[in-house]
Design a protein around this motif. Structure first.
Motif, PDB file in Angstrom:
ATOM      1  N   THR B 205      -4.128   9.430 -47.368  1.00 38.06           N
ATOM      2  CA  THR B 205      -2.744   8.980 -47.381  1.00 38.06           C
ATOM      3  C   THR B 205      -2.436   8.093 -46.183  1.00 38.06           C
ATOM      4  O   THR B 205      -1.535   7.279 -46.232  1.00 38.06           O
ATOM      5  CB  THR B 205      -1.781  10.185 -47.377  1.00 38.06           C
ATOM      6  N   GLU B 207      -4.393   5.775 -45.088  1.00 35.46           N
ATOM      7  CA  GLU B 207      -4.766   4.417 -45.486  1.00 35.46           C
ATOM      8  C   GLU B 207      -3.603   3.759 -46.221  1.00 35.46           C
ATOM      9  O   GLU B 207      -3.291   2.594 -46.015  1.00 35.46           O
ATOM     10  CB  GLU B 207      -6.013   4.465 -46.379  1.00 35.46           C
ATOM     11  N   GLN B 208      -2.967   4.549 -47.074  1.00 34.53           N
ATOM     12  CA  GLN B 208      -1.830   4.019 -47.816  1.00 34.53           C
ATOM     13  C   GLN B 208      -0.698   3.644 -46.861  1.00 34.53           C
ATOM     14  O   GLN B 208      -0.035   2.630 -47.040  1.00 34.53           O
ATOM     15  CB  GLN B 208      -1.355   5.084 -48.824  1.00 34.53           C
ATOM     16  N   LEU B 209      -0.493   4.474 -45.843  1.00 31.70           N
ATOM     17  CA  LEU B 209       0.583   4.191 -44.889  1.00 31.70           C
ATOM     18  C   LEU B 209       0.272   2.966 -44.048  1.00 31.70           C
ATOM     19  O   LEU B 209       1.164   2.245 -43.615  1.00 31.70           O
ATOM     20  CB  LEU B 209       0.807   5.401 -43.975  1.00 31.70           C
ATOM     21  N   MET B 210      -1.026   2.721 -43.829  1.00 33.12           N
ATOM     22  CA  MET B 210      -1.401   1.579 -42.993  1.00 33.12           C
ATOM     23  C   MET B 210      -1.018   0.247 -43.611  1.00 33.12           C
ATOM     24  O   MET B 210      -0.812  -0.726 -42.900  1.00 33.12           O
ATOM     25  CB  MET B 210      -2.915   1.594 -42.748  1.00 33.12           C
ATOM     26  N   VAL B 211      -0.955   0.186 -44.928  1.00 29.51           N
ATOM     27  CA  VAL B 211      -0.603  -1.087 -45.554  1.00 29.51           C
ATOM     28  C   VAL B 211       0.906  -1.248 -45.670  1.00 29.51           C
ATOM     29  O   VAL B 211       1.389  -2.241 -46.188  1.00 29.51           O
ATOM     30  CB  VAL B 211      -1.204  -1.260 -46.964  1.00 29.51           C
ATOM     31  N   THR B 212       1.661  -0.249 -45.213  1.00 27.47           N
ATOM     32  CA  THR B 212       3.110  -0.385 -45.258  1.00 27.47           C
ATOM     33  C   THR B 212       3.582  -0.946 -43.918  1.00 27.47           C
ATOM     34  O   THR B 212       2.832  -0.964 -42.952  1.00 27.47           O
ATOM     35  CB  THR B 212       3.795   0.973 -45.488  1.00 27.47           C
ATOM     36  N   PRO B 213       4.840  -1.409 -43.877  1.00 30.66           N
ATOM     37  CA  PRO B 213       5.320  -1.994 -42.618  1.00 30.66           C
ATOM     38  C   PRO B 213       5.608  -0.958 -41.532  1.00 30.66           C
ATOM     39  O   PRO B 213       6.088  -1.329 -40.466  1.00 30.66           O
ATOM     40  CB  PRO B 213       6.601  -2.725 -43.020  1.00 30.66           C
ATOM     41  N   ILE B 214       5.327   0.287 -41.747  1.00 31.13           N
ATOM     42  CA  ILE B 214       5.676   1.315 -40.758  1.00 31.13           C
ATOM     43  C   ILE B 214       4.973   1.046 -39.420  1.00 31.13           C
ATOM     44  O   ILE B 214       3.834   0.588 -39.393  1.00 31.13           O
ATOM     45  CB  ILE B 214       5.316   2.717 -41.291  1.00 31.13           C
TER      46      ILE B 214
END
Lengths: 302, 369, 299
Positions: B205, B207-214
């Motif tokens: 999960t 990895e998924q967060l890494m592609v978000t602007p967070i």
């Protein structure tokens, strides 16, 4: 080899199995297909004795699978998702797995090299399993399952994420093992693989809806399939034509399912012309297992 | 802000659904407190004692009574030979042996030094230290009594009376309860935060967060804030148990304690995030957390007084946040002192927090490799 | 059409292993771009680089007009990504997962509710809003993952093997959703091992061993890659015949294709020879994408 009677297992809403009867003969390759959550994995796990059924029984070579400690090496199981050691390399995993079945190093080595060579994994022999891509991990699991060569192989979606070329190579190996006398029970989402099984069992909602050879299944298919090549981008227009039971994308063309009893070709062609749909090609074709699947799974809530 | 809130809310949902962890968060302070509070006594009393009295006189009886009366020695066995004394101690039936020579009483009366032998089983240092100290003390007092009576002076020249402050009765629980609060916070903050982040890495999960602007700090804040709340809940439970079960008197201001605790929590969180940066699996995170946890217990003054430690070890203890927090919480709870006495400790914790969090944020990249 | 992704010699190695080697791609705005290749060819590595979560070893790229090396965070705001590994929170419900990603992408609170509803509708998840993800089957999870990836309405979406391991009906539904996105102007880059899905892409790139072997429309690939004369052979026991037929001197390739064999002959005249050997009439066919795949993977 395997006899399943009145087998049931209740779970939550998905993956339950209801009163399944199935017999698998020696040297058969039998494929289980069906929609997601139909209970395929649950069934295979019960065959291996990993899940205790609520009702009914499984007999593997005349014994309940959880009572066959001595014969355990006669039954090989490959679970659906990667379950090897991420911190061991490809060949360490294979060696470990092989030695569990007390094979000698040389045998393991020879068999592994052959399979890894065929599936193009040999270059990655010394890579940690964790660093393999999804499809490569699957190939590794497969190799482990095939190295041990038990009399009965139970494979749960063995080619999940594996590229088409490797899938073909893998099936060649399965066929060869089968020739040598192995019985193979597997589940697959690939319909071209279902075609290669000697028998296909179609599962839906925890029940086996139909068991037969692929050829018979196609034979018994009660509709006519028309293949349409056209420039349209959406199958909705096709579904609106009266007399069309179903229409869907199939490779580079559409398949149109119609009842058998009418002279459909002309009728559909006229309907297409009427709607100004460009027709590059329209012909009746023999149904594929995928057509059978789509019609059987029609009620599937996806 | 929206992003932090999103992570925060998600964490709360997940914590709420993870009954096991939630249960542990409440049980941990209870169990630890009861264990440490009741079972562990740093002061050793009722040491089983064997006597070989060859003198069999009023004087030997008098001294023996003093031993018994101290409460430290249970004189329950009397034997008739040296061999038996040795056997009793060897077999573990007795920890201390007292032997009076045949001429004990005569020596006392004659005014020459009367020897008494005290054997101590030193294999348990805690017991033997206590036994030796008390035996010496009794010997001294007794000698003094005899001397003063002989000299016919009204009183002894010195009368030193030690008055233990803050914990006059030497109740172990008073000393331990505040310290356990510190240990709990270390454990929860380091372990839970590091595991929380590493779990996301393991599951994919992250990895998924890494592609978000967070932004990294938003993720960290959102993920750690809920644990701060949990930390406070744990401390509260621990203090409540301390007060209700062990009757620990809280002398200082609770508000002040809670405010200063925040500095320790941030330092521990920083450590947790740092661990999560290094560890790739939850297993590694757990081991690293223990790597921090053990020295915290041993070197911070939680169990063993720091004053007696070798210089090097003492300095290592200075690098542990818990060392400072123990000063703070023991100070406020037992001594009732306030912020002005604890500035040094607070600054140290602040430095820890800044250093740990800066390193972590710099090290955390939104990249897989 | 304008290019939404342009890569220049994009390369990534892990130690000595070169996963992606000098990749040059142009992906146009609004197309479905298929990424095909054997396992371990470097597809996921390439996609991860384009998403900005993997640093390229050398080379560069423009994604949505931003520089891949220096403006990764700007890119991340405008893309959606679905990784190969299922990466949602198992212990949260369908709705909670979507709400979480709406928050992470800073969808305004007022709009969040309607956006979540829109995704549930789009992904055909109606009726399962409150279900915890762990209880969903493969196809459902995959569609939810897509919903989470596009809740911010990105103009570019990367999907890494989104349909592996789901049933044929689920796959079809999934691809219909992708098609719908493309119809609305979203550019989709998708990797797949299913040739029927590849057929539905506007253009395909085929990579093997980290290198780009071919990129074109499915039709052009089928026309241009295979050199020779392709026939279909309906022999019984097809799988057992592969080895024997492959060994014939005029056969350049022989592969199983469902229950049939596809045989690539050197000359048209060889068809007669093949009939003599097998006793079955070969049928001349136009190559399918699967034929193209196998040929490219073997070269």
């Amino acid at each position: 080899m395997i006899k399943i009677t009145e087998l049931s297992k209740a779970f939550g809403s998905i993956g339950a199995v209801h009163e399944i009867n199935l017999e698998i003969k020696k040297q058969e390759i039998i494929g289980i297909v069906g929609p997601d959550g139909a209970g395929k994995t649950t069934l295979l796990r019960m065959v291996c004795g990993l899940i205790t059924p609520d009702h009914g029984q499984v007999l593997v070579m005349g014994k309940a699978p959880d009572r066959m400690e001595e014969e355990k090496d006669k039954l090989g199981y490959m679970p659906q998702r990667f379950s090897l050691y991420g911190d061991l390399t490809v060949s360490e995993n294979i060696n470990f797995f092989g030695s569990l079945y007390s094979l000698d190093k040389k045998t393991i080595q020879d068999r592994a090299d052959e399979i890894l060579g065929l599936t193009n994994l040999i270059a990655f022999k010394n890579r940690l399993a964790d660093n393999l891509s999804g499809g490569m991990k699957q190939k590794l699991s497969l190799t482990c399952a095939l190295v041990t060569r038990p009399d009965i192989l139970v494979l749960d979606e063995p080619t999940y994420g594996v590229d088409p070329e490797s899938r073909k190579e893998f099936w060649k190996i399965l066929y060869r093992l089968n020739k040598e006398g192995k019985t193979i029970l597997l589940s697959t989402p690939y319909m071209d693989e279902a075609e290669l099984c000697m028998k296909v069992a179609f599962m839906d909602n925890g029940r086996i809806v139909s068991v037969d050879s692929p050829a018979n299944m196609r034979e018994k298919f009660s509709y006519t399939v028309l293949e349409l090549k056209s420039s349209i981008k959406n199958s909705h227009v096709l579904r609106d034509i009266p007399g069309v039971i179903d229409a869907y994308f199939y490779g580079d063309s559409y398949h149109i399912v119609t009842p058998k009893d009418r002279d459909n070709l002309q009728f559909i062609e006229a309907a297409l012309n009427e709607r100004n749909i460009e027709v590059f090609k329209l012909e009746e074709i023999a149904p594929s297992i995928e057509d059978v699947f789509v019609s059987l799974a029609e009620k599937e809530v996806v | 802000m929206r992003r932090i809130m999103a992570v925060l809310y998600k964490e709360f949902l997940q914590i709420r659904r993870d009954r096991m962890t939630l249960g542990l968060i409440f049980m941990l302070p209870l169990v630890q407190l009861l264990l440490f509070g009741f079972a562990i006594q740093t002061e050793v009393k009722h040491i089983s004692t064997v006597v070989f009295d060859q003198s069999l006189s009023a004087d030997s009886r008098d001294l023996l009574e003093s031993f018994s009366a101290s409460g430290y020695f249970d004189v329950t066995m009397a034997v008739n030979s040296y061999d038996e004394v040795t056997r009793m101690i060897d077999s573990g039936k007795a920890k201390v042996g007292i032997v009076f020579p045949p001429d004990f009483s005569e020596n006392v009366r004659r005014g020459t030094s009367a020897a008494v032998q005290v054997f101590v089983d030193a294999s348990d240092s805690m017991v033997s230290n206590q036994a030796i100290a008390v035996a010496n003390f009794i010997g001294m007092i007794k000698s003094q009594e005899i001397l003063t009576s002989k000299l016919r002076v009204g009183a002894a020249p010195y009368d030193i009376r030690v008055r233990p402050w803050y914990n006059p009765d030497g109740v172990t629980a008073y000393y331990m309860v505040p310290a356990i609060c510190g240990i709990l916070v270390t454990l929860s903050m380091v372990m839970l935060t590091s595991m929380g982040i590493v779990r996301e890495r393991e599951r994919g999960t992250l990895e998924q967060l890494m592609v978000t602007p967070i932004k990294p700090y938003e993720l960290m804040l959102g993920k750690t804030l809920p644990y701060i709340v949990l930390g406070y809940i744990q401390i509260t439970v621990a203090l409540l148990v301390g007060v209700l079960v062990f009757h620990v008197p809280i002398k200082g201001s609770i508000l002040e304690l809670y405010i200063l605790t925040l500095f320790f929590i941030t330092a521990s969180l920083g450590l947790g995030i740092l661990v999560s940066n290094i560890a790739k699996t939850q297993m590694q995170a757990m081991q690293l957390a223990y790597f921090i946890f053990l020295p915290s217990i041993l070197l911070s003054g939680f169990m063993f007084p720091r004053d007696g430690m070798p210089k090097l070890i003492y300095y290592i203890g200075n690098l542990i946040p818990l060392t400072y927090y123990l000063d703070i919480i023991r100070g406020i709870v037992l001594k009732g002192i306030g912020f002005s006495y604890l500035i040094g400790q607070v600054i140290s914790l602040l430095v820890f927090s800044v250093v740990f969090l800066t390193i972590s944020t710099l090290k955390f990249k939104k990249k897989i490799a | 059409m304008e290019d939404i992704i342009v890569t220049h010699d994009l390369t990534r190695s892990f130690g000595k292993f070169v996963a992606v080697s000098k990749l040059n791609l142009n992906i146009r705005c609004g197309e479905i771009y298929g990424f095909l290749g054997p396992n371990g060819a470097g597809k996921s590595t390439a996609i991860r680089m384009l998403c900005g979560i993997l640093q390229p070893t050398s080379g560069t790229a423009q994604v949505l007009g931003y520089d891949l090396l220096n403006e990764t965070e700007k890119i991340k705001r405008k893309i959606g990504y679905m990784s190969q590994k299922f990466s949602l929170y198992d212990d949260l419900s369908v709705e909670e997962n979507l709400e979480f990603y709406a928050g992470v992408y800073e969808v305004p609170l007022k709009e969040s509710k309607s956006r979540v509803a829109e995704m549930i509708e789009m992904a055909n998840l109606t009726g399962r809003e409150k279900e915890v993800v762990a209880n969903l089957s493969g196809g459902w999870k995959q569609r939810l993952a897509l919903g989470c990836a596009i809740i911010s309405r990105p103009s570019l979406v990367f999907l890494d093997e989104p349909t592996s391991g789901v049933s044929p009906t689920s796959r079809r539904m999934f691809f219909n959703i992708i098609q719908g996105l493309a119809n609305n102007g979203v550019t989709v880059m998708v990797t797949t091992h299913f040739m029927d899905e590849a057929e539905r892409c506007n253009r395909i790139a085929f990579i093997s061993g980290g290198r780009l072997m071919a990129t074109d429309t499915p039709d052009n690939l089928k026309k241009n890659i295979i050199r020779g004369y392709l026939v279909e052979l309906a022999v019984p026991d097809a799988l057992e015949q592969v080895g024997r037929i492959e060994a014939l001197p005029y056969v350049s390739e022989c592969n199983i294709h469902g229950p049939l064999l596809h045989v690539l002959l050197e000359h048209e005249s060889n068809a007669a020879d093949l009939r003599t050997v097998t006793g079955v009439e070969p049928k001349m066919i136009t190559p399918s994408l699967e034929d193209v795949f196998v040929t490219l993977a073997k070269s």
